[in-house]
Enzyme design. Structure first.
Site, PDB file in Angstrom:
ATOM      1  N   LYS A 141      -2.904 -10.748  -9.512  1.00  0.00           N
ATOM      2  CA  LYS A 141      -3.837 -11.259  -8.519  1.00  0.00           C
ATOM      3  C   LYS A 141      -5.138 -10.468  -8.572  1.00  0.00           C
ATOM      4  O   LYS A 141      -5.108  -9.236  -8.619  1.00  0.00           O
ATOM      5  CB  LYS A 141      -3.224 -11.122  -7.115  1.00  0.00           C
ATOM      6  CG  LYS A 141      -4.134 -11.641  -6.005  1.00  0.00           C
ATOM      7  CD  LYS A 141      -3.707 -11.147  -4.627  1.00  0.00           C
ATOM      8  CE  LYS A 141      -4.698 -10.182  -4.023  1.00  0.00           C
ATOM      9  NZ  LYS A 141      -5.721 -10.708  -3.136  1.00  0.00           N
ATOM     10  N   LYS A 164       0.843  -1.205   0.000  1.00  0.00           N
ATOM     11  CA  LYS A 164       0.000   0.000   0.000  1.00  0.00           C
ATOM     12  C   LYS A 164       0.875   1.251   0.000  1.00  0.00           C
ATOM     13  O   LYS A 164       0.601   2.211  -0.724  1.00  0.00           O
ATOM     14  CB  LYS A 164      -0.955  -0.006   1.183  1.00  0.00           C
ATOM     15  CG  LYS A 164      -2.104  -0.953   0.889  1.00  0.00           C
ATOM     16  CD  LYS A 164      -3.068  -1.144   2.018  1.00  0.00           C
ATOM     17  CE  LYS A 164      -4.039  -2.250   1.650  1.00  0.00           C
ATOM     18  NZ  LYS A 164      -4.121  -3.301   2.653  1.00  0.00           N
ATOM     19  N   LYS A 166      -9.963  -6.225  -5.339  1.00  0.00           N
ATOM     20  CA  LYS A 166     -10.816  -5.029  -5.424  1.00  0.00           C
ATOM     21  C   LYS A 166      -9.964  -3.798  -5.672  1.00  0.00           C
ATOM     22  O   LYS A 166     -10.353  -2.892  -6.385  1.00  0.00           O
ATOM     23  CB  LYS A 166     -11.582  -4.838  -4.109  1.00  0.00           C
ATOM     24  CG  LYS A 166     -12.828  -5.658  -3.991  1.00  0.00           C
ATOM     25  CD  LYS A 166     -13.308  -5.709  -2.544  1.00  0.00           C
ATOM     26  CE  LYS A 166     -12.938  -7.015  -1.898  1.00  0.00           C
ATOM     27  NZ  LYS A 166     -13.192  -7.142  -0.482  1.00  0.00           N
TER      28      LYS A 166
HETATM   29  P1  ADP Z   1      -9.209  -7.858  -2.052  1.00  0.00           P
HETATM   30  O1  ADP Z   1      -7.740  -8.118  -2.386  1.00  0.00           O
HETATM   31  O2  ADP Z   1     -10.067  -7.955  -3.259  1.00  0.00           O
HETATM   32  O3  ADP Z   1      -9.414  -6.571  -1.277  1.00  0.00           O
HETATM   33  P2  ADP Z   1      -9.629  -9.130   0.488  1.00  0.00           P
HETATM   34  O4  ADP Z   1      -8.296  -8.656   0.974  1.00  0.00           O
HETATM   35  O5  ADP Z   1     -10.865  -8.510   1.056  1.00  0.00           O
HETATM   36  O6  ADP Z   1      -9.661  -9.035  -1.112  1.00  0.00           O
HETATM   37  O7  ADP Z   1      -9.673 -10.703   0.676  1.00  0.00           O
HETATM   38  C1  ADP Z   1     -10.673 -11.453   1.325  1.00  0.00           C
HETATM   39  C2  ADP Z   1     -10.298 -12.904   1.279  1.00  0.00           C
HETATM   40  O8  ADP Z   1     -10.240 -13.367  -0.084  1.00  0.00           O
HETATM   41  C3  ADP Z   1      -8.901 -13.173   1.860  1.00  0.00           C
HETATM   42  O9  ADP Z   1      -8.904 -14.423   2.521  1.00  0.00           O
HETATM   43  C4  ADP Z   1      -8.024 -13.247   0.644  1.00  0.00           C
HETATM   44  O10 ADP Z   1      -6.872 -14.023   0.856  1.00  0.00           O
HETATM   45  C5  ADP Z   1      -8.947 -13.873  -0.394  1.00  0.00           C
HETATM   46  N1  ADP Z   1      -8.579 -13.425  -1.746  1.00  0.00           N
HETATM   47  C6  ADP Z   1      -8.671 -12.167  -2.228  1.00  0.00           C
HETATM   48  N2  ADP Z   1      -8.250 -12.105  -3.505  1.00  0.00           N
HETATM   49  C7  ADP Z   1      -7.873 -13.372  -3.841  1.00  0.00           C
HETATM   50  C8  ADP Z   1      -7.357 -13.962  -5.037  1.00  0.00           C
HETATM   51  N3  ADP Z   1      -7.171 -13.254  -6.132  1.00  0.00           N
HETATM   52  N4  ADP Z   1      -7.090 -15.283  -5.019  1.00  0.00           N
HETATM   53  C9  ADP Z   1      -7.291 -16.027  -3.903  1.00  0.00           C
HETATM   54  N5  ADP Z   1      -7.782 -15.528  -2.751  1.00  0.00           N
HETATM   55  C10 ADP Z   1      -8.079 -14.221  -2.709  1.00  0.00           C
END
Ligand code: ADP
Ligand code: TRP
Length: 321
Positions: free
Chosen positions: A189, A110, A192
């Protein structure tokens, strides 16, 4: 075995969230005592709109329940309905070396992206440690990006146990290698925060457009593609199609003759069918928001009872009581 995981209400959930965290969590709900929550305290580190947080929180509840989270099997609640975690976070933060948090990839990423970090973004792994430890959790199903935070949790728990005597259960991350990092529409990856998501419950036309817009290379359809397994559409197809269908498309791409347009069309159709039942369920639940609200409230009572017990143990151990 106690299983615990959380997900932020910071925007529409996507297939990376689904395959990386939600599906494994849903499958685990019959394997032990499952506790799943909506991390609305955490969302305060990056979302500053009250109405949006409230709306997103209920959306996450709908999404998760529509995908198969069963409130009869899993305790499913809002993080902030158990305010005891914030007290435990303070207790734990006093044992957390700055360096441990400074080394966290998600924080460093970040900062590298130019986001001016608030203290919450820096400190949230300690809140996450409290989330996990306050329920005596054994297993934490998450995607790969959260592994380091579970390791931080283990370090903090060990430090507490060493300083004040055996108090916390040491948890383990549960990461499924095959779906640990689902790629987004740009091949990075899916996240959001990268704007490269395929939503679980998006609008049909917009999602078709997103999928048909996946960028492929400029090789002609006739050319054999010996690296077919690396193709983004193939990787995503493997998640939503049967192994036979996915293998058929991968083989046809490898030998040549399959156009990228046809491949993407197949991806869209399989994706759309994969979530069809969940879509119907979601519409039903959306017509019964009282039930959803009541589920969150009743679950919070169960979660809070356990949290109070563990917090009491911790307060006693460190000499607050
Ligand atoms: P984002 O990166 O979209 O903000 P979050 O950090 O809210 O997602 O992640 C919520 C859950 O989903 C976590 O357990 C995270 O490891 C999983 N997750 C998020 N993006 C992925 C991805 N591209 N592949 C696998 N798991 C993911
Ligand atoms: N930090 C996680 C995320 O951003 C969400 C989360 C908060 C969590 N507390 C947790 C996940 C405890 C597992 C266990 O995705």
């Amino acid at each position: 075995m106690r299983i615990l995981s959380g997900i932020q209400p910071s925007g529409a959930l996507h297939v990376g969230n689904y395959f990386g965290m939600m599906k494994p969590a849903i499958e685990l709900q019959t394997q032990g005592e499952a506790f799943y929550f909506i991390a609305n305290y955490q969302s305060m580190t990056s979302l500053f709109d009250a109405a949006e947080r409230r709306r997103n929180t209920l959306d996450v509840a709908l999404d998760f329940m529509a995908c198969g989270l069963d409130p009869e099997k899993a305790v499913f609640f809002r993080q902030s309905d158990v305010p005891e975690v914030t007290e435990l976070a303070w207790i734990l933060t006093t044992l957390t070396p700055m360096g441990l948090l400074e080394r966290c990839h998600s924080y460093k990423d970040k900062v590298a992206k130019g986001i001016a970090p608030n203290h919450g973004i820096f400190a949230y792994p300690v809140l996450m440690a409290a989330d996990i430890l306050i329920y005596d959790s054994n297993v934490v199903p998450v995607g790969r990006d959260q592994k380091q935070h579970v390791e931080v949790t283990r370090d903090i728990a060990i430090k507490f146990n060493e300083a004040y005597g055996q108090t916390f259960v040491i948890p383990e991350p549960r990461i499924r290698d095959d779906v640990a990092s689902v790629p987004g529409t740009d091949g990075q990856k899916m996240s959001k925060s990268y704007g490269n998501t395929i939503e679980i419950f998006g609008e049909e036309k917009a999602l078709r457009k997103k999928i048909m817009g996946l960028v492929m290379d400029s090789r002609t359809p006739a050319e054999p593609k010996p690296d077919a397994e690396k193709n983004l559409a193939i990787q995503l197809l493997k998640l939503v199609a049967t192994p036979e269908i996915a293998k058929d498309y991968e083989d046809r791409l490898r030998v040549g003759g399959l156009g990228y347009g046809d491949l993407k069309k197949a991806l869209f159709e399989n994706y759309w069918n994969y979530f069809a039942a969940a879509r119907t369920k979601r519409a039903e639940l959306a017509g019964n928001m009282d039930y959803v609200e009541q589920t969150l409230r009743e679950s919070a009572v169960k979660a809070r009872t356990l949290a109070q017990k563990v917090l009491k143990r911790a307060r006693w151990a460190c000499g607050l009581d």
